[in-house]
Design a protein around this motif. Structure first.
Motif, mmCIF file in Angstrom:
data_model
loop_
_atom_site.group_PDB
_atom_site.id
_atom_site.type_symbol
_atom_site.label_atom_id
_atom_site.label_comp_id
_atom_site.label_asym_id
_atom_site.label_seq_id
_atom_site.Cartn_x
_atom_site.Cartn_y
_atom_site.Cartn_z
ATOM 1 N N VAL A 148 -5.254 4.049 -8.447
ATOM 2 C CA VAL A 148 -4.487 2.875 -8.850
ATOM 3 C C VAL A 148 -4.776 1.703 -7.923
ATOM 4 C CG1 VAL A 148 -2.175 1.983 -9.362
ATOM 5 C CG2 VAL A 148 -2.685 4.403 -9.745
ATOM 6 N N TYR A 149 -4.683 1.937 -6.589
ATOM 7 C CA TYR A 149 -4.845 0.791 -5.698
ATOM 8 C C TYR A 149 -6.286 0.295 -5.618
ATOM 9 C CZ TYR A 149 -6.003 3.915 -1.641
ATOM 10 O OH TYR A 149 -6.565 4.827 -0.771
ATOM 11 N N ARG A 150 -7.254 1.103 -6.021
ATOM 12 C CA ARG A 150 -8.617 0.580 -6.081
ATOM 13 C C ARG A 150 -8.778 -0.427 -7.226
ATOM 14 N NH1 ARG A 150 -12.166 3.084 -2.789
ATOM 15 N NH2 ARG A 150 -11.539 5.090 -1.910
ATOM 16 N N ARG A 151 -7.891 -0.349 -8.189
ATOM 17 C CA ARG A 151 -7.955 -1.275 -9.320
ATOM 18 C C ARG A 151 -7.044 -2.483 -9.139
ATOM 19 N NH1 ARG A 151 -10.377 0.418 -13.960
ATOM 20 N NH2 ARG A 151 -11.140 2.568 -14.017
ATOM 21 N N ASP A 198 0.323 -4.255 -5.050
ATOM 22 C CA ASP A 198 0.797 -4.094 -6.427
ATOM 23 C C ASP A 198 1.045 -2.629 -6.769
ATOM 24 O OD1 ASP A 198 0.688 -6.796 -6.662
ATOM 25 O OD2 ASP A 198 -1.149 -6.848 -7.870
ATOM 26 N N THR A 199 0.251 -1.712 -6.184
ATOM 27 C CA THR A 199 0.508 -0.286 -6.390
ATOM 28 C C THR A 199 1.847 0.108 -5.783
ATOM 29 O OG1 THR A 199 -1.866 0.168 -6.333
ATOM 30 C CG2 THR A 199 -0.384 2.038 -6.018
ATOM 31 N N ALA A 200 2.099 -0.381 -4.558
ATOM 32 C CA ALA A 200 3.378 -0.088 -3.910
ATOM 33 C C ALA A 200 4.544 -0.700 -4.688
ATOM 34 C CB ALA A 200 3.360 -0.611 -2.477
ATOM 35 N N ILE A 223 7.749 1.491 -5.964
ATOM 36 C CA ILE A 223 9.123 1.261 -5.512
ATOM 37 C C ILE A 223 9.981 0.682 -6.638
ATOM 38 C CG2 ILE A 223 8.870 -1.095 -4.624
ATOM 39 C CD1 ILE A 223 10.790 1.839 -3.007
ATOM 40 N N GLY A 224 9.365 -0.056 -7.564
ATOM 41 C CA GLY A 224 10.115 -0.533 -8.727
ATOM 42 C C GLY A 224 10.594 0.631 -9.582
ATOM 43 N N ALA A 225 9.698 1.607 -9.802
ATOM 44 C CA ALA A 225 10.092 2.803 -10.554
ATOM 45 C C ALA A 225 11.163 3.594 -9.808
ATOM 46 C CB ALA A 225 8.865 3.680 -10.810
ATOM 47 N N LEU A 231 7.665 7.588 -5.176
ATOM 48 C CA LEU A 231 7.575 7.302 -3.746
ATOM 49 C C LEU A 231 6.196 7.630 -3.181
ATOM 50 C CD1 LEU A 231 11.107 8.440 -2.525
ATOM 51 C CD2 LEU A 231 10.288 6.129 -3.019
ATOM 52 N N GLY A 232 5.517 8.611 -3.761
ATOM 53 C CA GLY A 232 4.140 8.862 -3.352
ATOM 54 C C GLY A 232 3.237 7.694 -3.681
ATOM 55 N N LEU A 233 3.502 7.049 -4.802
ATOM 56 C CA LEU A 233 2.742 5.870 -5.219
ATOM 57 C C LEU A 233 3.087 4.658 -4.353
ATOM 58 C CD1 LEU A 233 0.721 5.420 -7.563
ATOM 59 C CD2 LEU A 233 2.614 4.450 -8.875
ATOM 60 N N PHE A 234 4.232 4.711 -3.696
ATOM 61 C CA PHE A 234 4.693 3.595 -2.857
ATOM 62 C C PHE A 234 4.232 3.735 -1.405
ATOM 63 C CE2 PHE A 234 8.220 2.388 0.093
ATOM 64 C CZ PHE A 234 8.056 1.016 0.042
#
Length: 517
Positions: free
Chosen positions: A340-343, A348-350, A354-356, A387-390
């Protein structure tokens, strides 16, 4: 393309061969396991420890003392690792942790055990901070999620296995074995570190320890200030009322010491907490965001087991499973976050994660009463993924914006803020829960006493509903903390993190301007 792509030169050759790097990674995972298992293993043996040594009124300091020592030493070890290198700091930290473990196993009363737990914490601070820093040193940016996901898996396995291991040792052996088992694990980790970790000479490091300037006055001031303020937060509302003389005295002394820290650090040639940690937008934003993460994590980790047992009527094992599912989805999500963060970039990935998380936490108070166990379990599974995505993109991202000579300090500041957030969260949300209970029950009892009454089967249905309302209020507060983290990243963090060409390999590389990809 997102900001994860290196902006300048290719990486220098790797520091160690693949086989040696694998041995070092194994040592890092063992070291992290020592720190991760500690609290979960000890917590299950408290009845046996108290039965043997006494000291029930102060047993909470088995955890508070360790937490204080870990938290206040993180900035000190971060700076020392930037000055002398990671290896000596990690070796000293592991040795201190093992010494503390041995002393804990030999403790003759509760006071001695608490003191030796503090010694353990002095080593635990070095383990947590230096392991995370070395993980960034060993791997280039594109491979860094691999090692970070392995470390996340260590935490996940420890959270699930720790209580069971502690219970087995306490029931079938002796509680002292909870500390003795650290010795062989730590010995293997130390041997691997000493044998296989070889750090090259760095231009940014002093050529000899004699030429290094260590801000010992600043370290002492930071330790004293952090210890006093965290003690006030940990014990306020527990050992004494918030507005009592001890509480007000500690907060007052902490503010005075905070002023002293500012004065000392401004005069120091090599301050323990340098000003650039807060002057750079990226680092400041990540510090604040992960401080909010520590705050919101208190809601599920502390209050969900109480909710599961008191409101849903589950047993301790089933209640533990409801909580532990987020440790399954968290490392999986963290490992996949790189795609995700490579794109779309680190920030924005974080923000997505955290929004979710804010929405998931906000959904908890709307669960039906009493509800079914699968409902909070599903929420926790999704929360772990969010939270893993954050968290992982922020840690990888902020480590990638600094060179080798600043990475230890940067990593330590991030971990320090997260630990401090957890301490504040435990105090604030504990006060919120007790306040809701007092309002619903006419001022009778607090969460601990009400929960004990529920476990004994002596409390009416109205009390169960009061506990549900208290935990719902805590989750609402946690959703506010997540929203705060979202706003901090949106308003303070640059959209593109200023990533160096290959962090750590080029200690003399200049940081691009904030916002440059």
């Amino acid at each position: 393309m997102g900001d994860a792509r290196p902006a300048t030169r290719e990486a220098a050759p790797r520091r160690t061969g693949a086989h040696k790097r694998g041995a070092v990674v194994a040592a890092l995972m063992l070291s992290m396991a020592l720190a991760a298992l500690d609290s979960t293993v000890v917590s299950t043996a408290v009845p046996q420890i108290v039965g043997d040594l006494g000291g029930f009124s102060v047993f909470s300091w088995l955890f508070s003392g360790y937490l204080l020592a870990v938290t206040v030493t993180l900035p000190v070890y971060g700076k020392l690792s930037d000055t002398f290198g990671r290896k000596p700091v990690l070796v000293v930290g592991a040795a201190l942790f093992l010494l503390g473990s041995l002393l804990c196993a030999l403790a003759w009363n509760m006071a001695a055990l608490i003191a030796f737990r503090v010694v353990q914490g002095l080593g635990g601070g070095a383990l947590q901070g230096t392991v995370q820093t070395l993980a960034a040193d060993l791997y280039p940016l594109k491979e860094r999620p691999r090692i970070q996901s392995k470390l996340s898996t260590v935490w996940a396995v420890s959270a699930v296995a720790g209580p069971g291991l502690g219970g087995v040792l306490a029931a079938y052996a002796d509680w002292r074995w909870i500390f003795l088992v650290n010795l062989p694990i730590g010995a293997v980790a130390l041997w691997l570190i000493v044998r296989h970790l070889h750090e090259p000479h760095r231009e940014s490091r002093p050529k000899s320890p004699a030429r290094a300037r260590v801000d010992w006055a600043g370290a002492l001031a930071v330790f004293a200030c952090g210890g006093v303020l965290l003690t006030a937060l940990v014990q306020g509302g527990v050992a004494w009322p918030w507005l009592s003389a001890p509480s007000l005295g500690l907060f007052g002394a902490g503010l005075v010491l905070a002023g002293l820290v500012v004065v000392v650090e401004r005069r120091a040639a090599e301050p323990i907490i340098p000003g650039w940690v807060w002057r750079r937008r990226t680092i400041a934003a990540v510090n604040l965001a992960l401080g909010a993460l520590g705050l919101l994590m208190v809601a599920p980790s502390v209050f969900l087991p109480t909710y599961a047992q008191s409101v849903l009527g589950l047993g301790p094992v089933a209640a533990g499973f409801v909580l532990s599912v987020w440790t399954l989805s968290w490392p999986v999500s963290a490992a996949l976050s790189q795609h995700v963060y490579r794109r779309i970039g680190f920030r924005d990935t974080a923000l997505l994660g955290i929004g979710a998380a804010a929405l998931i936490l906000l959904a908890f108070p709307f669960l039906p009463y009493p509800g079914a166990a699968w409902q909070p379990t599903l929420l926790m599974l999704v929360l772990g993924a969010a939270l893993g995505l954050f968290q992982l993109p922020l840690i990888v991202g902020v480590q990638s914006t600094v060179g080798w000579s600043e990475r230890g300090t940067t990593t330590a500041s991030v971990l320090f803020c997260r630990q401090t957030g957890q301490t504040i969260g435990a105090s604030v949300f504990g006060a919120v829960a007790n306040g809701v209970l007092a309002a619903r029950l006419g001022g009778a009892g607090d969460l601990d006493s009400v929960t004990r009454a529920l476990d004994a089967g002596t409390a009416p249905e109205s009390v169960r509903r009061a506990v549900a309302s208290a935990v719902h209020a805590v989750y609402l507060g946690a959703s506010c903390a997540a929203a705060l983290a979202f706003l901090v990243l949106l308003c303070v963090a640059p959209r593109r993190f200023p990533v160096l060409g290959e962090p750590g390999d080029l200690p003399s590389a200049k940081e691009p301007a904030e916002g440059q990809s």
